[in-house]
Design a protein around this motif. Structure first.
Motif, PDB file in Angstrom:
ATOM      1  N   THR A   1       0.807  -1.216   0.000  1.00 41.46           N
ATOM      2  CA  THR A   1       0.000   0.000   0.000  1.00 41.46           C
ATOM      3  C   THR A   1       0.841   1.266   0.000  1.00 41.46           C
ATOM      4  O   THR A   1       0.378   2.324  -0.398  1.00 41.46           O
ATOM      5  N   ASN A   2       2.115   1.148   0.426  1.00 41.98           N
ATOM      6  CA  ASN A   2       2.936   2.366   0.503  1.00 41.98           C
ATOM      7  C   ASN A   2       3.590   2.728  -0.822  1.00 41.98           C
ATOM      8  O   ASN A   2       4.384   3.653  -0.904  1.00 41.98           O
ATOM      9  N   SER A   3       3.320   1.954  -1.829  1.00 32.03           N
ATOM     10  CA  SER A   3       4.034   2.160  -3.084  1.00 32.03           C
ATOM     11  C   SER A   3       3.796   3.542  -3.667  1.00 32.03           C
ATOM     12  O   SER A   3       2.683   4.049  -3.680  1.00 32.03           O
ATOM     13  N   THR A   4       4.906   4.153  -4.098  1.00 32.60           N
ATOM     14  CA  THR A   4       4.773   5.464  -4.744  1.00 32.60           C
ATOM     15  C   THR A   4       5.344   5.400  -6.151  1.00 32.60           C
ATOM     16  O   THR A   4       5.650   6.403  -6.768  1.00 32.60           O
ATOM     17  N   ASP A   5       5.559   4.131  -6.610  1.00 34.40           N
ATOM     18  CA  ASP A   5       6.154   3.977  -7.950  1.00 34.40           C
ATOM     19  C   ASP A   5       5.247   4.583  -9.015  1.00 34.40           C
ATOM     20  O   ASP A   5       4.016   4.485  -8.923  1.00 34.40           O
TER      21      ASP A   5
ATOM     22  N   SER B   1      13.881   0.529  -6.251  1.00 34.74           N
ATOM     23  CA  SER B   1      12.492   0.951  -6.057  1.00 34.74           C
ATOM     24  C   SER B   1      12.457   2.284  -5.323  1.00 34.74           C
ATOM     25  O   SER B   1      13.142   2.454  -4.309  1.00 34.74           O
ATOM     26  N   SER B   2      11.627   3.240  -5.842  1.00 40.20           N
ATOM     27  CA  SER B   2      11.576   4.535  -5.176  1.00 40.20           C
ATOM     28  C   SER B   2      10.789   4.434  -3.868  1.00 40.20           C
ATOM     29  O   SER B   2      10.927   5.269  -2.996  1.00 40.20           O
TER      30      SER B   2
ATOM     31  N   THR C   1      15.076  -3.856  -7.030  1.00 40.30           N
ATOM     32  CA  THR C   1      13.886  -4.713  -7.151  1.00 40.30           C
ATOM     33  C   THR C   1      13.740  -5.206  -8.594  1.00 40.30           C
ATOM     34  O   THR C   1      14.107  -4.502  -9.541  1.00 40.30           O
ATOM     35  N   TYR C   2      13.188  -6.427  -8.712  1.00 40.14           N
ATOM     36  CA  TYR C   2      12.917  -6.975 -10.047  1.00 40.14           C
ATOM     37  C   TYR C   2      11.413  -6.846 -10.315  1.00 40.14           C
ATOM     38  O   TYR C   2      10.585  -7.171  -9.462  1.00 40.14           O
ATOM     39  N   TYR C   3      11.085  -6.331 -11.490  1.00 43.64           N
ATOM     40  CA  TYR C   3       9.666  -6.132 -11.849  1.00 43.64           C
ATOM     41  C   TYR C   3       9.338  -6.965 -13.065  1.00 43.64           C
ATOM     42  O   TYR C   3      10.129  -7.069 -13.998  1.00 43.64           O
ATOM     43  N   TYR C   4       8.096  -7.524 -13.059  1.00 41.46           N
ATOM     44  CA  TYR C   4       7.618  -8.227 -14.251  1.00 41.46           C
ATOM     45  C   TYR C   4       6.159  -7.822 -14.460  1.00 41.46           C
ATOM     46  O   TYR C   4       5.374  -7.745 -13.509  1.00 41.46           O
TER      47      TYR C   4
ATOM     48  N   LYS D   1      12.038  -7.870  -4.147  1.00 37.96           N
ATOM     49  CA  LYS D   1      13.353  -7.279  -3.856  1.00 37.96           C
ATOM     50  C   LYS D   1      14.432  -8.297  -4.250  1.00 37.96           C
ATOM     51  O   LYS D   1      14.274  -9.491  -4.004  1.00 37.96           O
ATOM     52  N   ILE D   2      15.475  -7.760  -4.849  1.00 34.89           N
ATOM     53  CA  ILE D   2      16.570  -8.658  -5.277  1.00 34.89           C
ATOM     54  C   ILE D   2      17.094  -9.449  -4.080  1.00 34.89           C
ATOM     55  O   ILE D   2      17.361 -10.649  -4.194  1.00 34.89           O
TER      56      ILE D   2
END
Ligand code: ADP
Length: 439
Positions: free
Chosen positions: A85-89, A112-113, A119-122, A137-138
């Motif tokens: 929920t804290n994501s600000t990406d 990740s900001s 971090t790895y994103y898909y 997270k890596i």
């Protein structure tokens, strides 16, 4: 040597361990990386498959296991579900989302900001046009990998310590038998630890035996010399004492003086021969060899000895013609002189000595043949030893030192010549010295 072998072993082992560790870490990292990313991709595709059967977007929370973050974004950029929920990406402008919108799926690795962690994103495009994005997270991805690497490092360290101990033990095992051999030179060939050492050990053994033999010969020679010197000196001392005390009658004085003279002469001859032998024992250089006419030397020596021969009623003659060999003039004269002198001294009244020089095959032969007393065959080998005499009293009577043939043998060796003895008791002796011809 021990230190060198240990260090060498140690380096080989350390190098192998290091290379293996580096290689393993590299392979492990590459395959682990592939595996971890593919796991996330597969999980994401699996979530995408069950997406159509969800009652609510919030049901996606059930899939957010093992630190896998899930985000559902509508095609116009609205966040429909977010497990973190804290994501600000930023979403629509993330590289993986852009790729997913354009090609169906996309991935990216960045810091990740929101969390500040790499971090790895898909991201994958769903049937309804929404985008399902997962991230991890890596550090979480590589948790197992880091654990494994730590274990590998500890194992390598243990191996290195073990290899240290092993190198020392192994070196000891290799070197110990060699050290044991050195402690017992006399039986060095009895227990050769390695086949490869055989030639080396045999050569050491031979050198050792040669040294012992040389020491024995030297000791024997010293004892013999002392003995040989003592006899004439005792006589000289005895006669001189009698003269000194006035014990000699007037008519004996000349006789005593002559005996002293004779004994002194024997001493001088003996010392002369000892000096010659010790000179011949010195290392000899082939450079001192010159082309020499052996027959000319024979003629000179025969002329020199003809007076002695005549006195003993013996005929001496030289036969042959010029024959050239590589040699040392003084040594060769000595050799010819000693052989002819013996042929006269061990001859019978009215006997004959023939000295001939001739070529035979590839050799030049010097032959000294007499019609004298001969030498029993069991002595043939030994007459060349120092102080070896067959007929002691005759040798001494005729002024022999017992060293003449030892000198002959030495000179022959220096000239690469061979000596052959043919002799029959009562018939005479023939000694051949066979020189290699000039090339
Ligand atoms: P020596 O000074 O006693 O003659 P050599 O070394 O010249 O010593 O010779 C060794 C021994 O060999 C002599 O003592 C003698 O017994 C024997 N010998 C040497 N040459 C002859 C010979 N031509 N005929 C018979 N005996 C010989």
């Amino acid at each position: 040597m021990k230190k060198r072998i240990t260090t060498l072993f140690f380096f080989i082992i350390i190098l192998s361990i290091l290379i293996t560790t580096i290689f393993m870490t590299f392979i492990f990292k590459t395959s682990f990386d592939k595996q971890a990313k593919s796991n996330i991709q597969l999980s994401t595709e699996a979530i995408a498959l069950s997406y159509n059967h969800l009652d609510s977007f919030n049901d996606l929370a059930a899939y957010s296991l093992n630190n896998l973050y899930i985000t559902l974004i509508s095609s116009d950029g609205n966040v429909l579900f977010e497990s973190n929920t804290n994501s600000t990406d930023g979403y629509l402008n993330s590289p993986e989302v852009i790729k997913a919108i354009n090609t169906g799926s996309g991935e990216d690795t960045r810091v990740s900001s929101t969390t500040g962690y790499e971090t790895y994103y898909y991201a994958t495009k769903l049937n309804d046009g929404n985008i399902l994005r997962t991230s991890m997270k890596i550090d979480d991805m590589y948790f197992l990998y880091n654990y494994a690497i730590n274990t590998i490092m500890i194992a390598s360290l243990v191996l290195i310590i073990l290899s240290c101990v092993l190198s020392v033990l192994l070196t000891k095992r290799i070197v110990q038998p060699i050290e044991a051999m050195a402690h017992n030179i006399d039986d060095i060939d009895k227990n050769i630890p390695y086949k490869e050492l055989e030639p080396f050990v045999l050569s050491i053994k031979n050198q050792h035996l040669q040294k012992i033999e040389n020491a024995r010969i030297r000791q024997e020679f010293t004892a013999n010399v002392s003995h040989e010197l003592k006899t004439p000196l005792t006589s000289i001392s005895g006669y001189a004492e009698m003269l000194e005390n006035g014990m000699a009658k007037n008519e004996d004085i000349a006789d005593f003086a002559s005996k002293i003279h004779n004994e002194a002469g024997r001493l001088i001859a003996l010392i002369g021969d000892i000096i010659k032998l010790s000179e011949l024992d010195m290392p000899y250089s082939n450079k001192d060899l010159k082309t020499i006419d052996l027959f000319l030397l024979v003629e000179n020596t025969v002329a020199l000895l003809s007076f002695n021969a005549e006195k003993a009623n013996i005929k001496i003659s030289a036969k042959g013609s010029s024959c050239f060999i590589n040699g040392n003039r003084d040594m060769l004269e000595e050799l010819i002189y000693n052989l002819c002198d013996n042929a006269i001294r061990y001859n019978d009244e009215g006997g004959e000595v023939i000295v001939s020089v001739f070529k035979s095959d590839n050799c030049t032969v010097l032959r000294v043949k007499d019609t004298g007393i001969g030498i029993p065959s069991k002595h043939h080998e030994r007459i060349f030893e120092r102080f070896y005499r067959v007929d002691k009293s005759r040798s001494k009577e005729t002024g022999g030192t017992g060293l003449g043939l030892a000198i002959v043998k030495h000179i022959a060796i220096q000239h690469n010549a061979k000596i052959k003895v043919f002799s029959q008791v009562g018939h005479g002796t023939q000694i051949d010295v066979i020189f290699p011809s000039i090339k």
